[in-house]
Design an enzyme around this catalytic site. Structure first.
Site, PDB file in Angstrom:
ATOM      1  N   ARG A 134       6.552  30.411  -7.721  1.00  0.00           N
ATOM      2  CA  ARG A 134       7.329  29.228  -7.352  1.00  0.00           C
ATOM      3  C   ARG A 134       6.944  28.066  -8.263  1.00  0.00           C
ATOM      4  O   ARG A 134       5.756  27.908  -8.612  1.00  0.00           O
ATOM      5  CB  ARG A 134       7.050  28.835  -5.892  1.00  0.00           C
ATOM      6  CG  ARG A 134       7.708  29.757  -4.878  1.00  0.00           C
ATOM      7  CD  ARG A 134       9.225  29.558  -4.829  1.00  0.00           C
ATOM      8  NE  ARG A 134       9.845  30.278  -3.732  1.00  0.00           N
ATOM      9  CZ  ARG A 134      10.503  31.434  -3.848  1.00  0.00           C
ATOM     10  NH1 ARG A 134      10.629  32.020  -5.017  1.00  0.00           N
ATOM     11  NH2 ARG A 134      11.051  31.995  -2.788  1.00  0.00           N
ATOM     12  N   HIS A 191      15.468  30.871 -12.536  1.00  0.00           N
ATOM     13  CA  HIS A 191      15.121  31.520 -11.259  1.00  0.00           C
ATOM     14  C   HIS A 191      16.034  32.724 -10.995  1.00  0.00           C
ATOM     15  O   HIS A 191      16.723  32.811  -9.980  1.00  0.00           O
ATOM     16  CB  HIS A 191      15.214  30.508 -10.100  1.00  0.00           C
ATOM     17  CG  HIS A 191      14.475  30.940  -8.872  1.00  0.00           C
ATOM     18  ND1 HIS A 191      13.809  30.067  -8.052  1.00  0.00           N
ATOM     19  CD2 HIS A 191      14.299  32.165  -8.310  1.00  0.00           C
ATOM     20  CE1 HIS A 191      13.253  30.722  -7.030  1.00  0.00           C
ATOM     21  NE2 HIS A 191      13.553  32.005  -7.179  1.00  0.00           N
TER      22      HIS A 191
HETATM   23  P1  NDP Z   1       3.727  39.184  -0.358  1.00  0.00           P
HETATM   24  O1  NDP Z   1       3.615  38.297   0.836  1.00  0.00           O
HETATM   25  O2  NDP Z   1       4.018  40.616  -0.172  1.00  0.00           O
HETATM   26  O3  NDP Z   1       2.369  39.079  -1.206  1.00  0.00           O
HETATM   27  C1  NDP Z   1       1.725  37.887  -1.449  1.00  0.00           C
HETATM   28  C2  NDP Z   1       0.401  38.182  -2.155  1.00  0.00           C
HETATM   29  O4  NDP Z   1      -0.194  36.924  -2.531  1.00  0.00           O
HETATM   30  C3  NDP Z   1      -0.599  38.901  -1.260  1.00  0.00           C
HETATM   31  O5  NDP Z   1      -1.304  39.876  -1.995  1.00  0.00           O
HETATM   32  C4  NDP Z   1      -1.544  37.780  -0.826  1.00  0.00           C
HETATM   33  O6  NDP Z   1      -2.869  38.193  -0.569  1.00  0.00           O
HETATM   34  C5  NDP Z   1      -1.536  36.920  -2.067  1.00  0.00           C
HETATM   35  N1  NDP Z   1      -1.947  35.552  -1.754  1.00  0.00           N
HETATM   36  C6  NDP Z   1      -1.348  34.655  -0.932  1.00  0.00           C
HETATM   37  N2  NDP Z   1      -2.048  33.507  -0.889  1.00  0.00           N
HETATM   38  C7  NDP Z   1      -3.120  33.691  -1.678  1.00  0.00           C
HETATM   39  C8  NDP Z   1      -4.230  32.887  -2.027  1.00  0.00           C
HETATM   40  N3  NDP Z   1      -4.379  31.648  -1.548  1.00  0.00           N
HETATM   41  N4  NDP Z   1      -5.153  33.400  -2.862  1.00  0.00           N
HETATM   42  C9  NDP Z   1      -5.034  34.666  -3.330  1.00  0.00           C
HETATM   43  N5  NDP Z   1      -3.996  35.483  -3.048  1.00  0.00           N
HETATM   44  C10 NDP Z   1      -3.057  34.997  -2.230  1.00  0.00           C
HETATM   45  O7  NDP Z   1       4.800  38.508  -1.316  1.00  0.00           O
HETATM   46  P2  NDP Z   1       5.803  39.206  -2.364  1.00  0.00           P
HETATM   47  O8  NDP Z   1       5.023  40.049  -3.292  1.00  0.00           O
HETATM   48  O9  NDP Z   1       6.939  39.822  -1.667  1.00  0.00           O
HETATM   49  O10 NDP Z   1       6.391  37.916  -3.112  1.00  0.00           O
HETATM   50  C11 NDP Z   1       5.554  37.013  -3.774  1.00  0.00           C
HETATM   51  C12 NDP Z   1       6.322  35.781  -4.181  1.00  0.00           C
HETATM   52  O11 NDP Z   1       7.192  36.047  -5.279  1.00  0.00           O
HETATM   53  C13 NDP Z   1       7.270  35.181  -3.153  1.00  0.00           C
HETATM   54  O12 NDP Z   1       6.557  34.461  -2.152  1.00  0.00           O
HETATM   55  C14 NDP Z   1       8.114  34.274  -4.013  1.00  0.00           C
HETATM   56  O13 NDP Z   1       7.474  33.016  -4.160  1.00  0.00           O
HETATM   57  C15 NDP Z   1       8.129  34.983  -5.373  1.00  0.00           C
HETATM   58  N6  NDP Z   1       9.455  35.539  -5.675  1.00  0.00           N
HETATM   59  C16 NDP Z   1      10.106  35.087  -6.798  1.00  0.00           C
HETATM   60  C17 NDP Z   1      11.330  35.573  -7.145  1.00  0.00           C
HETATM   61  C18 NDP Z   1      12.015  35.129  -8.392  1.00  0.00           C
HETATM   62  O14 NDP Z   1      13.168  35.503  -8.619  1.00  0.00           O
HETATM   63  N7  NDP Z   1      11.367  34.362  -9.246  1.00  0.00           N
HETATM   64  C19 NDP Z   1      12.013  36.599  -6.333  1.00  0.00           C
HETATM   65  C20 NDP Z   1      11.240  37.017  -5.180  1.00  0.00           C
HETATM   66  C21 NDP Z   1      10.020  36.490  -4.880  1.00  0.00           C
HETATM   67  P3  NDP Z   1      -3.202  39.224   0.643  1.00  0.00           P
HETATM   68  O15 NDP Z   1      -2.673  40.563   0.183  1.00  0.00           O
HETATM   69  O16 NDP Z   1      -4.663  39.197   0.714  1.00  0.00           O
HETATM   70  O17 NDP Z   1      -2.486  38.701   1.847  1.00  0.00           O
HETATM   71  C1  OXD Z   2      13.033  35.042  -3.347  1.00  0.00           C
HETATM   72  C2  OXD Z   2      13.584  34.436  -4.557  1.00  0.00           C
HETATM   73  O1  OXD Z   2      12.074  34.530  -2.776  1.00  0.00           O
HETATM   74  O2  OXD Z   2      14.693  34.833  -4.964  1.00  0.00           O
HETATM   75  O3  OXD Z   2      13.560  36.086  -2.919  1.00  0.00           O
HETATM   76  O4  OXD Z   2      12.940  33.587  -5.166  1.00  0.00           O
END
Ligand code: NDP
Ligand code: OXD
Length: 307
Positions: free
Chosen positions: A222, A270
């Site tokens: 993000r 994005h």
């Molecule tokens: P998940 O919730 O499955 O995974 C999030 C990961 O981040 C987990 O491994 C979590 O750790 C880790 N995490 C969260 N907070 C912290 C922290 N403070 N320190 C260390 N690790 C942390 O999310 P997704 O993989 O599904 O998606 C990730 C992000 O990708 C979304 O939230 C979104 O912002 C972004 N995204 C972007 C898109 C784009 O088009 N650019 C499209 C879709 C998503 P733990 O495993 O220990 O909980």
């Molecule tokens: C999502 C994105 O979070 O598109 O799915 O960024």
């Protein structure tokens, strides 16, 4: 028990078609065609703004995306479960995008583009994938899928998360204690973290300076996780070599923002990935079934953690 959709209306029409095919008994409406507010039980939204609080019988809020920060959880009544999108389409898109970005960096295409503009024909030494250390911030649905694909190219792969993980073939680091060691071994840093108070501004000078000199960034998390002035400075100092940015702060990135004109920064609006309507409807229908059966839904977030 109406399902109300409030996001991109063109994609909403595809959702409506799929709902009509698979669940003709469930009324599906696309905002602003709200109907009777009291009939809405499920809200599927990108940015619902204050809408959730105005629907008296609402039972669940679904994000159309994998992230939930854009929902503004403070505007969603505390008793309502919030569910993020877990479906194969969004994973496939992200794996494609990050793979192309890592290969662009790995095969020196930023430098070859500059050479092309200057009409210079100057081959650089080929580097084996095994000698390129890729590291993903975030070992969730997307980070893990990306690493599993990159591993097949032979890259040295690692990931960092909040809690401890074990993934075959991936060096896993966790928490504040694991961050420095993770960054010190990472040539290409990929951000796939959710936006929370803990991750806002994380991609700043401190992190860039812990990477090996000449590292690259692929940012697909993000926008507010990146301090763009620190990235520009790190590029200027040669601490960072290049960056591929799919997310910015704000979005759209203003036309006069200095990131636009950096030679070694590639920006996309994005689009790294998006929910695929067909598989997303399948995922929501499975969750409706679970909710009605009193089971936990796939992707139900922990509101206190923020993801
Ligand atoms: P998940 O919730 O499955 O995974 C999030 C990961 O981040 C987990 O491994 C979590 O750790 C880790 N995490 C969260 N907070 C912290 C922290 N403070 N320190 C260390 N690790 C942390 O999310 P997704 O993989 O599904 O998606 C990730 C992000 O990708 C979304 O939230 C979104 O912002 C972004 N995204 C972007 C898109 C784009 O088009 N650019 C499209 C879709 C998503 P733990 O495993 O220990 O909980
Ligand atoms: C999502 C994105 O979070 O598109 O799915 O960024």
């Amino acid at each position: 028990m109406t399902v109300l959709y409030k996001a991109d209306p063109v994609r909403g029409a595809l959702w409506a078609e799929r709902f009509a095919q698979l669940a003709p008994d469930i009324p599906f409406r696309v905002w602003p065609d709200l109907g009777d507010p009291a009939a809405v039980r499920y809200l599927v939204a990108w940015q619902p703004d204050g809408l959730a609080a105005t629907l008296p019988n609402l039972q669940v809020v679904f994000s159309v995306g994998a992230g939930v920060d854009q929902l503004d959880l403070s505007q969603i009544p505390a008793h309502l479960p919030v569910v993020r999108m877990i479906e194969p389409g969004i994973v496939d898109g992200m794996v494609e995008y990050v793979t192309q970005a890592v290969l662009t960096i790995h095969r020196d295409l930023f430098d070859y583009e500059l050479q092309q503009r200057a009409r210079v024909w100057q081959p650089m030494p080929l580097r084996a994938a095994a000698s390129r250390r890729v590291g993903v911030l975030g070992l969730g649905m997307l980070g893990t899928a990306v690493l599993q694909r990159l591993r097949l190219f032979g890259f040295a792969c690692a990931g960092w998360s909040r809690s401890t993980h074990e993934i075959e073939g991936i060096d896993c680091y966790a928490g504040d204690a694991g961050l420095a060691a993770f960054l010190a071994r990472t040539d290409v840093l990929i951000c796939l973290l959710p936006l929370t108070e803990a991750t806002r501004g994380l991609l700043g000078r401190r992190v860039f300076d812990m990477l090996p000199r000449g590292a690259s960034l692929v940012h697909v998390g993000r926008g507010p996780q990146l301090v763009s002035a620190d990235l520009l400075d790190a590029l200027e100092r040669g601490q960072m070599h290049s960056a591929v940015l799919d997310v910015t702060d704000p979005e759209p990135l203003p036309a006069d923002h200095p990131l636009w004109t950096q030679a070694r920064v590639r920006i996309t609006p994005h689009i790294a990935s998006a929910t695929r309507p067909e598989s997303a409807v399948d995922a929501v229908l499975e969750n409706l079934r679970r909710h009605r059966a009193g089971e936990r839904m796939n992707g139900q977030i922990d509101r206190t953690r923020g993801y």
